[in-house]
Motif scaffolding. Structure first.
Motif, PDB file in Angstrom:
ATOM      1  N   LEU A 278       0.640  -1.435  -0.143  1.00 36.05           N
ATOM      2  CA  LEU A 278       0.127  -0.121   0.000  1.00 36.05           C
ATOM      3  C   LEU A 278       0.663   1.212   0.117  1.00 36.05           C
ATOM      4  O   LEU A 278       0.469   2.122  -0.775  1.00 36.05           O
ATOM      5  CB  LEU A 278      -0.303  -0.143   0.538  1.00 36.05           C
ATOM      6  CG  LEU A 278      -2.177   1.434   1.236  1.00 36.05           C
ATOM      7  CD1 LEU A 278      -3.088   0.796   0.053  1.00 36.05           C
ATOM      8  CD2 LEU A 278      -2.510   0.747   3.085  1.00 36.05           C
ATOM      9  N   PHE A 279       2.090   0.970   0.640  1.00 39.77           N
ATOM     10  CA  PHE A 279       2.781   2.568   0.623  1.00 39.77           C
ATOM     11  C   PHE A 279       3.965   2.735  -1.194  1.00 39.77           C
ATOM     12  O   PHE A 279       3.470   3.593  -1.080  1.00 39.77           O
ATOM     13  CB  PHE A 279       3.629   2.092   2.025  1.00 39.77           C
ATOM     14  CG  PHE A 279       5.261   3.530   1.844  1.00 39.77           C
ATOM     15  CD1 PHE A 279       4.363   4.310   2.950  1.00 39.77           C
ATOM     16  CD2 PHE A 279       6.189   3.107   1.828  1.00 39.77           C
ATOM     17  CE1 PHE A 279       5.587   5.134   2.753  1.00 39.77           C
ATOM     18  CE2 PHE A 279       6.827   4.483   1.170  1.00 39.77           C
ATOM     19  CZ  PHE A 279       6.962   5.653   2.274  1.00 39.77           C
ATOM     20  N   GLY A 280       3.778   1.452  -1.458  1.00 39.94           N
ATOM     21  CA  GLY A 280       4.838   1.553  -2.446  1.00 39.94           C
ATOM     22  C   GLY A 280       3.929   1.859  -3.454  1.00 39.94           C
ATOM     23  O   GLY A 280       3.617   2.811  -4.227  1.00 39.94           O
ATOM     24  N   ALA A 281       2.521   1.330  -3.426  1.00 41.03           N
ATOM     25  CA  ALA A 281       1.338   2.130  -4.392  1.00 41.03           C
ATOM     26  C   ALA A 281       1.311   3.572  -4.341  1.00 41.03           C
ATOM     27  O   ALA A 281       1.419   4.318  -5.121  1.00 41.03           O
ATOM     28  CB  ALA A 281      -0.219   1.255  -3.926  1.00 41.03           C
ATOM     29  N   ALA A 282       0.507   4.397  -2.903  1.00 44.84           N
ATOM     30  CA  ALA A 282       0.487   5.271  -2.620  1.00 44.84           C
ATOM     31  C   ALA A 282       1.865   6.398  -3.227  1.00 44.84           C
ATOM     32  O   ALA A 282       1.261   7.215  -4.010  1.00 44.84           O
ATOM     33  CB  ALA A 282       0.232   5.700  -1.255  1.00 44.84           C
TER      34      ALA A 282
ATOM     35  N   LEU B  58       1.693   9.180  -6.126  1.00 49.84           N
ATOM     36  CA  LEU B  58       1.827  10.633  -5.873  1.00 49.84           C
ATOM     37  C   LEU B  58       2.907  11.014  -6.378  1.00 49.84           C
ATOM     38  O   LEU B  58       2.648  12.440  -7.202  1.00 49.84           O
ATOM     39  CB  LEU B  58       2.287  10.318  -4.278  1.00 49.84           C
ATOM     40  CG  LEU B  58       2.606  11.707  -3.827  1.00 49.84           C
ATOM     41  CD1 LEU B  58       1.239  12.274  -3.472  1.00 49.84           C
ATOM     42  CD2 LEU B  58       3.101  11.886  -2.139  1.00 49.84           C
ATOM     43  N   CYS B  59       4.136  10.128  -6.511  1.00 48.82           N
ATOM     44  CA  CYS B  59       4.959  10.497  -7.615  1.00 48.82           C
ATOM     45  C   CYS B  59       4.306  10.519  -8.614  1.00 48.82           C
ATOM     46  O   CYS B  59       5.063  12.149  -9.707  1.00 48.82           O
ATOM     47  CB  CYS B  59       6.461   9.471  -7.950  1.00 48.82           C
ATOM     48  SG  CYS B  59       6.715   9.306  -6.161  1.00 48.82           S
ATOM     49  N   GLY B  60       3.739  10.174  -9.693  1.00 52.81           N
ATOM     50  CA  GLY B  60       3.182  10.480 -10.821  1.00 52.81           C
ATOM     51  C   GLY B  60       2.711  11.718 -11.122  1.00 52.81           C
ATOM     52  O   GLY B  60       2.579  12.488 -12.236  1.00 52.81           O
ATOM     53  N   ILE B  61       1.710  11.905 -10.326  1.00 55.12           N
ATOM     54  CA  ILE B  61       0.298  12.848  -9.991  1.00 55.12           C
ATOM     55  C   ILE B  61       1.512  14.331 -10.031  1.00 55.12           C
ATOM     56  O   ILE B  61       1.439  15.128 -10.102  1.00 55.12           O
ATOM     57  CB  ILE B  61      -0.469  12.942  -9.054  1.00 55.12           C
ATOM     58  CG1 ILE B  61      -1.726  11.917  -9.306  1.00 55.12           C
ATOM     59  CG2 ILE B  61      -1.138  14.421  -9.261  1.00 55.12           C
ATOM     60  CD1 ILE B  61      -2.151  11.525  -8.838  1.00 55.12           C
ATOM     61  N   VAL B  62       2.603  13.987  -8.917  1.00 52.38           N
ATOM     62  CA  VAL B  62       3.483  15.182  -8.545  1.00 52.38           C
ATOM     63  C   VAL B  62       4.495  15.220 -10.273  1.00 52.38           C
ATOM     64  O   VAL B  62       4.554  16.283 -10.501  1.00 52.38           O
ATOM     65  CB  VAL B  62       3.952  15.040  -7.355  1.00 52.38           C
ATOM     66  CG1 VAL B  62       5.334  15.867  -7.125  1.00 52.38           C
ATOM     67  CG2 VAL B  62       3.371  15.130  -6.309  1.00 52.38           C
ATOM     68  N   SER B  63       4.755  14.367 -10.371  1.00 52.53           N
ATOM     69  CA  SER B  63       5.418  14.827 -11.537  1.00 52.53           C
ATOM     70  C   SER B  63       4.738  14.997 -12.749  1.00 52.53           C
ATOM     71  O   SER B  63       5.234  16.319 -13.572  1.00 52.53           O
ATOM     72  CB  SER B  63       5.982  13.230 -12.549  1.00 52.53           C
ATOM     73  OG  SER B  63       6.597  13.647 -13.505  1.00 52.53           O
TER      74      SER B  63
ATOM     75  N   VAL C 154      -2.267   1.341 -13.271  1.00 48.46           N
ATOM     76  CA  VAL C 154      -1.544  -0.178 -13.270  1.00 48.46           C
ATOM     77  C   VAL C 154      -0.468  -0.714 -12.473  1.00 48.46           C
ATOM     78  O   VAL C 154       0.599  -0.911 -11.682  1.00 48.46           O
ATOM     79  CB  VAL C 154      -1.883  -1.277 -14.304  1.00 48.46           C
ATOM     80  CG1 VAL C 154      -1.303  -2.153 -14.251  1.00 48.46           C
ATOM     81  CG2 VAL C 154      -3.232  -1.110 -15.429  1.00 48.46           C
ATOM     82  N   LYS C 155       0.935   0.579 -13.190  1.00 49.93           N
ATOM     83  CA  LYS C 155       2.123   0.479 -12.705  1.00 49.93           C
ATOM     84  C   LYS C 155       2.057   0.365 -11.330  1.00 49.93           C
ATOM     85  O   LYS C 155       2.708   0.077 -10.500  1.00 49.93           O
ATOM     86  CB  LYS C 155       3.154   1.364 -13.664  1.00 49.93           C
ATOM     87  CG  LYS C 155       3.185   1.338 -15.153  1.00 49.93           C
ATOM     88  CD  LYS C 155       4.277   2.052 -15.456  1.00 49.93           C
ATOM     89  CE  LYS C 155       4.316   2.642 -15.905  1.00 49.93           C
ATOM     90  NZ  LYS C 155       5.483   3.704 -16.353  1.00 49.93           N
TER      91      LYS C 155
END
Length: 682
Positions: free
Chosen positions: A126-130, A134-139, A231-232
């Motif tokens: 769960l931590f990894g997925a979040a 989060l990194c994807g959206i911030v990017s 999915v990633k």
């Protein structure tokens, strides 16, 4: 809840891996036979299979209610408890598990603070997925901010309006130009914008670029890319998912090229490819996660150009085959998901092999030099006359779901070895009225005894068909018998062990006449495995019958099954009432055992399941009669006596919490559903 979601994600990840593996193996063939469009959209099935659990499940068969329902209450007491032994189990494979299965193991974070390994893995996932999401959206936000800050709008672009008109696109689509982008790209699902690199471009080349990006818009490729990012994020731990997305992105551009160049002649195709080459020299800002880039990677160009040059109309037969192949891939996803769901579902349990779980043990050695012992001991000990003894406590679960506790003794010497199973173990008295070869045992604060033999006896021949039989030596014909007594001191530590080697009679008991025939042995140096010293003593003082839950399942999580409802509806010092509503055809009977906080069995009940009626109550009350059995330690004779239950231990007490172990059985006597409930008596 989280653990269930994590297990579903693992299942979906396996489904995706299976599909991806099939497609990658077939890719050399499908790449030549099927269209670029098929190559692109087939990955959509894989991505959807990894986030949408799909399986086929037939609805359970329901039974019409009979005209006259039976009484609403079915009363069961301990007096109705079944005592029949399950039929012998023959030729079953045995699975030996070294310790507690993974799903029941835990990690100690601090004194008296621990977390299950599966729960810990679920939290890490769960931590990894979040974090990934989060990194994807911030990017994306940073990328979009740079575009808004550095790009400028292109007004009244004739080529854009011409391309939109030709492609029948009415929605407003913005056009920006910016220094720093590597290639033309489309960004924004709700407010789509085409971003062009700030370079000189001929009108024809610009039309090629705009048609390419507008094709992405018309096909909703940005939504496809958002799905790929999701999915990633969900399957960040699966390396194959990155390979799938990489292939999807590449096939996206190739299929887009195929649409744009579909009606072009060779000259226009050459100009289109030259346009792509001219854009490769641009360098700068790059973010493909939520955008479509016309030429994101120079390594793709060779294959893209080859596909453009070799483009030809797909034959009708190949189109039909491609559709059928896509249908097969979809069916494979559903079938694989269904198969894995059946294997890991929260449903009925059917076992095909016996299971053995190691609990704990102890090792020590004895020397038989100068001792009078049975002849069979000489077949094990060598010239040094040493005998290494290992005692292991285990639990077994047979294919019917029955759990039993056993103790295995392994005797090793330089000449041979023998493995025997316990016929009896428990607390032994230390009064002078009981005879022991070793007089020191009378000084013990507590005496825990075990008796091991080969199970040659005529009274219990089916023992050799039980799961534990796979762990002991074949019958030697020597009727080997070993008794071990652990003497506990006042601090509940084992001070020494007294060992007797004997020869048993046909009932696997030591004849009284041979009591003084052989010497005893003694050991006081022990190597404990696990918590044997204290756990064995606790079990001796608080005997517990595992029934159908192994020790490592103390934190068993109940599973939801359609057609099964069982819950405590009322409790008092007189009874515990369970409300049940069971409609599954597979369920035919039940067994229920109630234990206190020490593991002492207080109540039990068993009966048939009446399906098709309104919800029924099962009432469990303390039994009025108990059966007391006395076994003579020397002769093995059993004396039984039924008497009124006046023992206060077998009562329900206000304020105490009791555990209910519920087992539902099919017609074959298999325990196919288990449930644990806790109730505190008001």
């Amino acid at each position: 809840m989280l653990q269930s979601i994590f297990q579903t994600i693992l299942t979906l990840s396996v489904v995706g891996d299976v599909l991806a593996g099939i497609l990658l193996l077939l890719k050399p063939l499908t790449r030549k036979a099927f269209s670029p469009k098929w190559q692109y959209y087939i990955w959509l099935i894989v991505l959807l299979a990894m986030v949408v659990p799909v399986s086929i499940k037939l609805p359970p068969h329901t039974i019409e209610a009979p005209s006259a329902p039976p009484p609403a209450v079915i009363e069961q007491t301990n007096a109705t408890q079944t005592t029949d032994q399950p039929p012998p189990i023959r030729h079953q494979e045995t699975k030996i598990l070294d310790g507690t299965p993974m799903e029941y193991r835990s990690i100690e974070l601090a004194p008296n603070v621990s977390i299950g390994i599966i729960d810990a893995m679920a939290l890490i996932w769960l931590f990894g997925a979040a974090l990934f999401l989060l990194c994807g959206i911030v990017s994306y936000i940073v990328f979009w901010h740079k575009i808004r800050k550095n790009a400028f709008a292109v007004k009244d672009c004739r080529e854009l309006e011409e391309c939109k008109g030709a492609m029948k696109i009415r929605r407003k689509i913005g056009l920006l130009m910016m220094d720093g982008v590597t290639a033309p790209l489309l960004v924004g699902i709700f407010r789509p914008v085409i971003v062009l690199p700030h370079i000189d471009m001929l009108s024809e080349n610009l039309s090629f670029v705009l048609r390419h990006e507008l094709t992405h818009y018309k096909r909703k490729d940005l939504i496809y890319k958002w799905l790929a990012m999701l999915v990633k994020a969900v399957h960040w731990f699966n390396p194959l998912v990155y390979f799938v997305v990489k292939n999807m992105v590449e096939d996206c551009e190739i299929s887009c090229d195929a649409v744009v160049t579909k009606d072009m002649d060779d000259e226009n195709k050459d100009n289109y490819m030259k346009t792509i080459l001219s854009l490769l020299s641009a360098t700068g800002l790059k973010n493909q996660t939520f955008t479509t880039a016309m030429c994101p990677d120079a390594k793709q160009i060779k294959r893209r150009f080859a596909m453009i040059k070799q483009a030809k109309k797909t034959k009708k037969i190949l189109s039909i085959i491609s559709v059928l192949t896509a249908a097969v891939v979809t069916a494979t996803a559903i079938f694989t998901g269904s198969a894995l769901a059946d294997m890991t579902k929260d449903g009925l349990e059917y076992r095909t092999q016996n299971e053995v779980y190691f609990k704990d043990g102890v090792k020590f050695s004895v020397n038989v030099l100068g001792k009078t012992l049975p002849p069979w001991v000489n077949d094990i000990t060598g010239d040094d006359r040493n005998a290494d003894i290992a005692i292991n406590r285990i639990q077994t679960r047979d294919t019917k779901g029955r759990v039993e506790t056993h103790i295995i003794l392994e005797l090793k010497g330089t000449r041979g070895q023998a493995k025997l199973s316990s016929g009896a173990y428990g607390l032994y008295g230390t009064s002078n009225t009981i005879l022991y070869k070793n007089k020191r045992v009378y000084e013990a604060s507590t005496l825990g005894g075990m008796e091991f033999h080969e199970f040659n006896n005529i009274g219990y021949p089916e023992y050799r068909n039980l799961p534990v039989a796979s762990l002991i030596s074949p019958n030697s014909g020597q009727k080997r018998h070993v008794s071990v007594y652990f003497a506990y001191d006042g601090e509940k530590k084992i001070s020494f062990a007294s060992v007797n080697f004997d020869t048993a009679n046909e009932n696997d008991n030591v004849p009284a006449a041979s009591f003084d025939q052989y010497d005893y042995l003694e050991a006081d140096n022990f190597e404990f495995i696990g918590d044997f010293e204290q756990a064995f003593l606790y079990e001796l003082e608080n005997p517990e019958f595992p029934r159908f839950f192994a020790d490592f399942e103390k934190d068993y999580k109940n599973k939801k099954v359609d057609g099964i409802s069982c819950a405590v509806s009322a409790a008092s010092t007189d009874s515990i009432i369970l409300k049940t509503d069971i409609t599954l055809d597979a369920i035919s009977s039940y067994e229920i055992y109630v234990t206190d906080d020490r593991g002492l069995e207080i109540l039990s009940g068993a009966g048939e399941i009446e399906k098709g009626y309104p919800p029924q109550n099962i009432i469990l009350t303390p039994r009025e009669e108990i059966e007391t059995s006395v076994v003579h330690l020397v002769t093995g004779d059993v004396v039984s006596d039924a008497s009124r239950n006046t023992d206060p231990k077998y009562k329900l007490y206000s304020g105490k919490t009791y555990r209910l172990d519920i087992g539902l059985l099919d017609d074959g006597g298999n325990i196919v559903y288990r449930q644990r409930e806790y109730v505190t008596i008001p």
